[in-house]
Motif scaffolding. Structure first.
Motif, PDB file in Angstrom:
ATOM      1  N   LYS A  71       0.838  -1.223  -0.113  1.00  0.00           N
ATOM      2  CA  LYS A  71       0.120   0.029   0.068  1.00  0.00           C
ATOM      3  C   LYS A  71       0.781   1.444  -0.117  1.00  0.00           C
ATOM      4  CE  LYS A  71      -3.747   2.169   2.533  1.00  0.00           C
ATOM      5  NZ  LYS A  71      -4.565   2.070   3.691  1.00  0.00           N
ATOM      6  N   VAL A  72       1.880   1.444   0.772  1.00  0.00           N
ATOM      7  CA  VAL A  72       3.031   2.271   1.074  1.00  0.00           C
ATOM      8  C   VAL A  72       3.553   2.597  -0.394  1.00  0.00           C
ATOM      9  CG1 VAL A  72       4.836   3.275   2.006  1.00  0.00           C
ATOM     10  CG2 VAL A  72       3.125   2.339   3.276  1.00  0.00           C
ATOM     11  N   ALA A  73       3.822   1.507  -0.968  1.00  0.00           N
ATOM     12  CA  ALA A  73       4.672   1.577  -2.361  1.00  0.00           C
ATOM     13  C   ALA A  73       3.774   2.140  -3.319  1.00  0.00           C
ATOM     14  CB  ALA A  73       5.104   0.200  -2.737  1.00  0.00           C
ATOM     15  N   ARG A  74       2.226   1.671  -3.717  1.00  0.00           N
ATOM     16  CA  ARG A  74       1.532   2.344  -4.244  1.00  0.00           C
ATOM     17  C   ARG A  74       1.326   3.945  -4.065  1.00  0.00           C
ATOM     18  NH1 ARG A  74      -1.202  -2.584  -3.231  1.00  0.00           N
ATOM     19  NH2 ARG A  74      -2.715  -1.530  -1.828  1.00  0.00           N
ATOM     20  N   LEU A  76       3.656   5.839  -2.766  1.00  0.00           N
ATOM     21  CA  LEU A  76       4.652   6.700  -3.017  1.00  0.00           C
ATOM     22  C   LEU A  76       4.950   6.727  -4.627  1.00  0.00           C
ATOM     23  CD1 LEU A  76       7.196   4.621  -0.782  1.00  0.00           C
ATOM     24  CD2 LEU A  76       6.923   7.033  -0.750  1.00  0.00           C
ATOM     25  N   ASP A  77       4.206   5.592  -5.379  1.00  0.00           N
ATOM     26  CA  ASP A  77       4.342   5.826  -6.831  1.00  0.00           C
ATOM     27  C   ASP A  77       3.334   6.999  -7.237  1.00  0.00           C
ATOM     28  OD1 ASP A  77       6.254   4.099  -7.634  1.00  0.00           O
ATOM     29  OD2 ASP A  77       4.812   2.394  -7.336  1.00  0.00           O
ATOM     30  N   THR A  78       2.329   6.854  -6.645  1.00  0.00           N
ATOM     31  CA  THR A  78       1.180   7.869  -6.961  1.00  0.00           C
ATOM     32  C   THR A  78       1.715   9.397  -6.716  1.00  0.00           C
ATOM     33  OG1 THR A  78      -0.596   6.272  -6.523  1.00  0.00           O
ATOM     34  CG2 THR A  78      -1.134   8.632  -6.484  1.00  0.00           C
ATOM     35  N   LEU A  79       2.522   9.691  -5.614  1.00  0.00           N
ATOM     36  CA  LEU A  79       2.804  10.810  -5.486  1.00  0.00           C
ATOM     37  C   LEU A  79       4.353  11.190  -6.135  1.00  0.00           C
ATOM     38  CD1 LEU A  79       2.130  10.917  -1.692  1.00  0.00           C
ATOM     39  CD2 LEU A  79       0.785  12.129  -3.262  1.00  0.00           C
ATOM     40  N   GLY A  80       4.900  10.120  -6.545  1.00  0.00           N
ATOM     41  CA  GLY A  80       6.059  10.306  -7.151  1.00  0.00           C
ATOM     42  C   GLY A  80       7.159  10.578  -6.299  1.00  0.00           C
ATOM     43  N   LEU A  81       7.430  10.084  -5.095  1.00  0.00           N
ATOM     44  CA  LEU A  81       8.260  10.141  -4.291  1.00  0.00           C
ATOM     45  C   LEU A  81       9.287   9.075  -4.091  1.00  0.00           C
ATOM     46  CD1 LEU A  81       6.010  11.482  -1.105  1.00  0.00           C
ATOM     47  CD2 LEU A  81       7.577  12.897  -2.546  1.00  0.00           C
ATOM     48  N   ALA A 125      12.499  -2.480   2.149  1.00  0.00           N
ATOM     49  CA  ALA A 125      13.172  -1.620   1.121  1.00  0.00           C
ATOM     50  C   ALA A 125      13.197  -2.046  -0.299  1.00  0.00           C
ATOM     51  CB  ALA A 125      14.511  -1.288   1.527  1.00  0.00           C
ATOM     52  N   ALA A 126      13.323  -3.387  -0.659  1.00  0.00           N
ATOM     53  CA  ALA A 126      13.391  -4.021  -1.759  1.00  0.00           C
ATOM     54  C   ALA A 126      11.865  -3.866  -2.162  1.00  0.00           C
ATOM     55  CB  ALA A 126      13.750  -5.370  -1.851  1.00  0.00           C
ATOM     56  N   ASP A 127      10.889  -4.170  -1.501  1.00  0.00           N
ATOM     57  CA  ASP A 127       9.592  -3.906  -2.085  1.00  0.00           C
ATOM     58  C   ASP A 127       8.921  -2.518  -2.365  1.00  0.00           C
ATOM     59  OD1 ASP A 127       9.292  -6.521  -1.998  1.00  0.00           O
ATOM     60  OD2 ASP A 127       8.442  -6.715   0.177  1.00  0.00           O
ATOM     61  N   LEU A 128       9.908  -1.432  -1.593  1.00  0.00           N
ATOM     62  CA  LEU A 128       9.538  -0.304  -1.812  1.00  0.00           C
ATOM     63  C   LEU A 128      10.222   0.421  -2.863  1.00  0.00           C
ATOM     64  CD1 LEU A 128       9.292   1.211   1.764  1.00  0.00           C
ATOM     65  CD2 LEU A 128       7.193   0.741   0.500  1.00  0.00           C
TER      66      LEU A 128
END
Length: 325
Positions: A71-74, A76-81, A125-128
């Motif tokens: 969920k956090v990875a998604r 971060l991707d959405t926000l471009g961080l 970290a790898a998953d993010l």
């Protein structure tokens, strides 16, 4: 290992003329929900986040941590961080001991708990798609008899102090499986010299490298304030000296001899030369504002810090950025 940036940030302010990418640490936004903190940083224009794994921010010990990480990875991707994973949470393992247990704990079972946390951090970290995992050595036990264990012989070292030798052996032994996990995951482990810890200086980092045989997965977290606090070289010279091993950078103001993370302008650091030196190294990962004792006004300091860094970057002489140190 040269860090691979797994995520392309469409919002990044980094350009060929200004290669620096700035983030803010969630340990300075501890009173915000993680989703709110990430949204705030994106709205303010940050390029990324230093994500401290803690009970309120992606708890690494939660039974559903894998689902939370996705969920956090998604988000971060959405926000471009972009993201660095940090492991300096004060009480995530022990509600009574700050940063306990450490990699130097006298009890092997307690050391194993810290090792397990760091391996979990590598997987997260790898998953993010994080560019590094940060860690530090810990403080040697106050009672030196706790270090006098003849069984600690896995990594021979040579100093004049047998008690200190044992501490370094324990650190090297504890980090070995973490480095194995980091190598397998393709995520560098960035060890931070921390005032008061066994590994407190850049010289200590190089001592650890030699003990471990200079493994490619071992990198450095350089805290600019710590350089001002206790290194013999000025911060800009520390950046140049550390360049080959830089995998993560933390930044804040500080005064000589006082380990207190301060908002920009409240300390003694001249930041344009530091940022000029950092840009000249070719470092492309995040430079993260580290104000862990300012969560009570976290949004205020996050809003103030990025314009300060941009002004300091603009003060770099024309043609200086991107040059060879």
């Amino acid at each position: 290992m040269t860090p691979t940036l797994h995520r392309t940030n469409p919002r990044s302010h980094a350009t060929n003329a200004n290669p620096l990418r700035f983030g803010y640490g969630t340990n300075g936004l501890a009173d915000l929900r993680l989703g709110d903190a990430l949204g705030l940083l994106a709205d303010l224009g940050y390029d990324g986040v230093g994500l401290t794994l803690d009970h309120m921010h992606l708890d690494p010990l939660a039974p559903d941590v894998a689902a939370r990480t996705r969920k956090v990875a998604r988000r971060l991707d959405t926000l471009g961080l972009g993201v660095t994973v940090e492991t300096g949470a004060r009480y995530v393992l022990d509600p009574r001991r700050k940063h306990g247990p450490s990699l130097l704990d006298p009890d092997p079972a307690d050391r194993a708990r810290r090792v397990d946390l760091l391996i979990r951090a590598v997987r997260i970290a790898a998953d993010l798609g994080a560019h590094a995992v940060h860690c530090f050595s810990g403080v040697p036990p106050a009672d030196p008899t706790h270090l006098a264990n003849p069984a600690d012989q896995a990594h021979p070292v040579a100093t004049a102090n047998p008690v200190e030798d044992t501490a370094w052996k324990r650190l090297a032994e504890a980090l070995t499986p973490v480095l194995d996990a980091a190598t397998h995951a393709g995520v560098p482990l960035a060890v931070e010299p921390e005032p008061g810890h066994l590994l407190a200086t850049l010289a200590d980092f190089h001592h650890l490298r030699r003990i471990l045989g200079d493994p490619p997965a071992l990198g450095l977290t350089l805290d600019i304030g710590h350089c001002q606090c206790l290194e013999p070289l000025p911060p800009a010279d520390c950046v140049r000296a550390a360049a080959p091993w830089l995998r993560h950078v933390q930044i804040e103001d500080m005064r000589r001899g006082h380990h207190e993370h301060l908002p920009f302008g409240d300390g003694e650091i001249d930041f344009p030369p530091v940022l000029e030196a950092l840009a000249a190294t070719g470092y492309q990962a995040l430079t993260v504002v580290e104000l862990p004792r300012h969560s009570h006004a976290g949004p205020h300091f996050a809003a103030q810090s990025l314009p300060f860094l941009h002004r300091a970057t603009r003060a770099i002489p024309a043609g200086a950025e991107g040059s060879t140190p």
